[in-house]
Design a protein around this motif. Structure first.
Motif, PDB file in Angstrom:
ATOM      1  N   UNK A   1     -15.763   8.291  -2.652  1.00 52.83           N
ATOM      2  CA  UNK A   1     -17.073   7.629  -2.702  1.00 52.83           C
ATOM      3  C   UNK A   1     -17.863   7.890  -1.430  1.00 52.83           C
ATOM      4  N   UNK A   2     -17.212   7.727  -0.291  1.00 51.55           N
ATOM      5  CA  UNK A   2     -17.894   7.925   0.997  1.00 51.55           C
ATOM      6  C   UNK A   2     -18.320   9.378   1.172  1.00 51.55           C
ATOM      7  N   UNK A   3     -17.424  10.304   0.840  1.00 51.72           N
ATOM      8  CA  UNK A   3     -17.712  11.723   1.049  1.00 51.72           C
ATOM      9  C   UNK A   3     -18.757  12.267   0.089  1.00 51.72           C
ATOM     10  N   UNK A   4     -18.805  11.714  -1.124  1.00 52.11           N
ATOM     11  CA  UNK A   4     -19.741  12.235  -2.129  1.00 52.11           C
ATOM     12  C   UNK A   4     -21.043  11.446  -2.196  1.00 52.11           C
ATOM     13  N   UNK A   5     -21.038  10.230  -1.622  1.00 46.72           N
ATOM     14  CA  UNK A   5     -22.224   9.380  -1.701  1.00 46.72           C
ATOM     15  C   UNK A   5     -22.351   8.658  -3.029  1.00 46.72           C
TER      16      UNK A   5
END
Length: 538
Positions: free
Chosen positions: A200-204
């Motif tokens: 989630x954090x890496x892909x937004x």
């Protein structure tokens, strides 16, 4: 503009000739990159709300009122084919049960590759390499080999990673995770939730998590929506809602969740310092084509009137240990002494009479109760194996037990399907007590229950233990529950004892890294820290 905007959503199901509304004016928003948890007990409307967003409501369901906006577009006006085009590409689902969500007859690589073929998102000659890349991305070792395996060849945690790979394959903006870790061990749960967080954090991407676990919601969600009976009971920032709930229902959920309150064991119980269960150098082997040793040189003892917990991950030997303890299997070596008598070598009539003294309450009360028997007959049945009481006295004993487990006498003539999960578990407890045992073995006896029902059953077990000086052997993967109700604990790993002793000593000063890892994986740490800081300030 929020990524997801649910406005006054009401959904009905058609049943018994009429439409019944099950969610009522549900509203919330989810911003890009945000994590939101829908929490509540069974029947609260969590899953129905998520299914409505995905356009995957059951055939007998319909949206009565309300709107669902995704990127500002009203999904209510979308055709089935247009919604299908969105699923996987713009929004995706991580389902609860990987066993039923994966095709058992199709290799893992082909199942992941399907999403690229359906959406024509990758040239066919590149699909295989993209699948291997995805399997590596979700942390599976030997991804090339995993792609050629079938689901049954993978562990539960590995299968859940496969579902995550399918969900993130086309880099959707919204990931909906429906109880994604409820069936997993606590350490595997942490690994899966960490993976979802990283993605989630890496892909937004944004995350909408459906869960009954407030500890998971506390640790993993920015915002929380508490649902009850199809309505939003309370909503806001997760740490604020769970640390200072405004509604009585939310306060009750928080108070009943041991992972948030971290209530220690319920004080020292009365006992006579007499050891009633003593296991020494227990070895359990399973023969066959794939023979293996399930338990190796295990020893522990339990004082009369106390609770001893056996904890560990899947494959640790917990179930094998209690099966030997109940006399269902014979160990390869070692001794099991119950109140001074070695039960390992008992046979025939001696073994039958021994089993009166130790009774089992299993994890799934619905599966362990005969669906064709009335509740009265289910509880009475063990008495029929020891025919020294007439029918009238047996009925009186059943009625007495219904009262003891706080069930109305009216359930005597009902079938199990007419009872709730918590009521069925009370029936299972009553059946275990009908022969007046000294020891009750509880095998994951509260793991399938909602938090408030779980709290009620734990309170009932505590009362019964004090009234009858019962000794419990409690098997669980939920360490927060273990800490709350147990006096002593044995930690198992791959059939070996890691450490054993007083439960508070083990939880506060674990000697071994494996135990520390188990404790560190317990959800609810953020809220517990907030509570302790708040207490220090007060």
């Amino acid at each position: 503009m929020p990524l997801l905007d649910v406005q006054n959503l009401s959904v009905s199901y058609f049943d018994n000739g009429r439409w019944n509304e099950v969610t009522h004016n549900v509203s919330f928003t989810l911003e890009s990159g945000e994590a939101l948890a829908l929490v509540g007990e069974s029947g609260s409307g969590k899953t129905t709300t998520a299914q409505a967003i995905l356009g995957l409501l059951q055939p007998n369901a319909r949206i009565e009122t309300g709107k669902i906006f995704l990127n500002g577009k009203d999904l209510g006006g979308f055709s089935k084919s247009r919604l299908q085009a969105l699923r996987g590409k713009v929004m995706s689902l991580i389902p609860q049960d990987p066993s039923s969500s994966l095709d058992p007859l199709m290799k893992i690589g082909k199942q992941i590759g399907e999403i690229f073929r359906i959406h024509k998102a990758c040239p066919s000659h590149l699909i295989k390499s993209r699948v291997v890349e995805l399997l590596r991305e979700v942390g599976l070792d030997e991804p090339e080999r995993r792609a050629e395996q079938y689901p049954h060849e993978l562990s539960g945690g590995m299968r859940q990673r496969v579902l995550i790979a399918i969900a993130i394959a086309l880099k959707p903006q919204l990931i909906i995770a429906d109880e994604p870790t409820s069936a997993l061990d606590v350490t595997v749960q942490k690994l899966i939730l960490d993976l979802i967080d990283d993605i989630r954090v890496n892909s937004g991407a944004s995350l909408l998590m459906v869960t009954h676990d407030l500890g998971v919601a506390s640790d993993r969600a920015d915002k929380i929506v508490v649902m009850k009976d199809g309505r939003v009971e309370e909503a806001g920032e997760s740490q604020i809602v769970l640390s200072s709930p405004e509604q009585e229902y939310t306060r009750k959920l928080v108070a009943n969740d041991p992972s948030l309150t971290h209530v220690p064991a319920r004080g020292k119980k009365w006992h006579d310092d007499k050891t009633i269960v003593e296991v020494k150098n227990l070895v359990i082997d399973y023969a066959g084509k794939q023979s293996f040793r399930a338990v190796e040189d295990l020893s522990f003892s339990v004082k009369r009137g106390t609770t001893h917990a056996i904890v560990g991950e899947s494959g640790s030997g917990k179930t094998s240990t209690i099966r030997a303890l109940c006399g269902f299997i014979k160990p390869a070596s070692g001794t099991i002494t119950i109140d001074g008598s070695d039960m390992v070598h008992l046979k025939g009539e001696e073994l039958r009479h021994f089993r009166r003294r130790i009774q089992l309450v299993s994890q799934n009360p619905f599966g362990s109760l005969d669906p064709h028997y009335t509740i009265g007959k289910i509880i009475e049945e063990p008495l029929l194996n020891y025919p020294h009481e007439d029918k009238q006295r047996r009925r009186a004993r059943v009625m007495e037990l219904l009262d003891q487990v706080e069930l109305p006498k009216a359930v005597f003539d009902r079938l199990p399907r007419g009872l709730s999960g918590g009521q069925r578990q009370r029936v299972a407890i009553a059946r275990a007590l009908v022969l007046n045992p000294d020891i009750v073995v509880l095998d994951e006896a509260v793991s399938a229950l909602d938090v408030t029902v779980q709290a009620q059953i734990l309170s009932l077990l505590d009362r019964l233990q004090q009234e009858y000086t019962l000794t419990y052997v409690f098997v669980s993967h939920d360490l927060s529950v273990v800490r709350q109700i147990s006096d002593s604990v044995t930690v198992l790993k791959h059939g070996h004892e890691v450490e054993s002793g007083d439960v508070e000593q083990i939880f506060t000063h674990p000697r071994e890294k494996y135990t520390r890892d188990l404790i560190a994986a317990i959800p609810g740490k953020k809220n517990a820290l907030h509570q302790s800081l708040l207490g220090a300030q007060l």
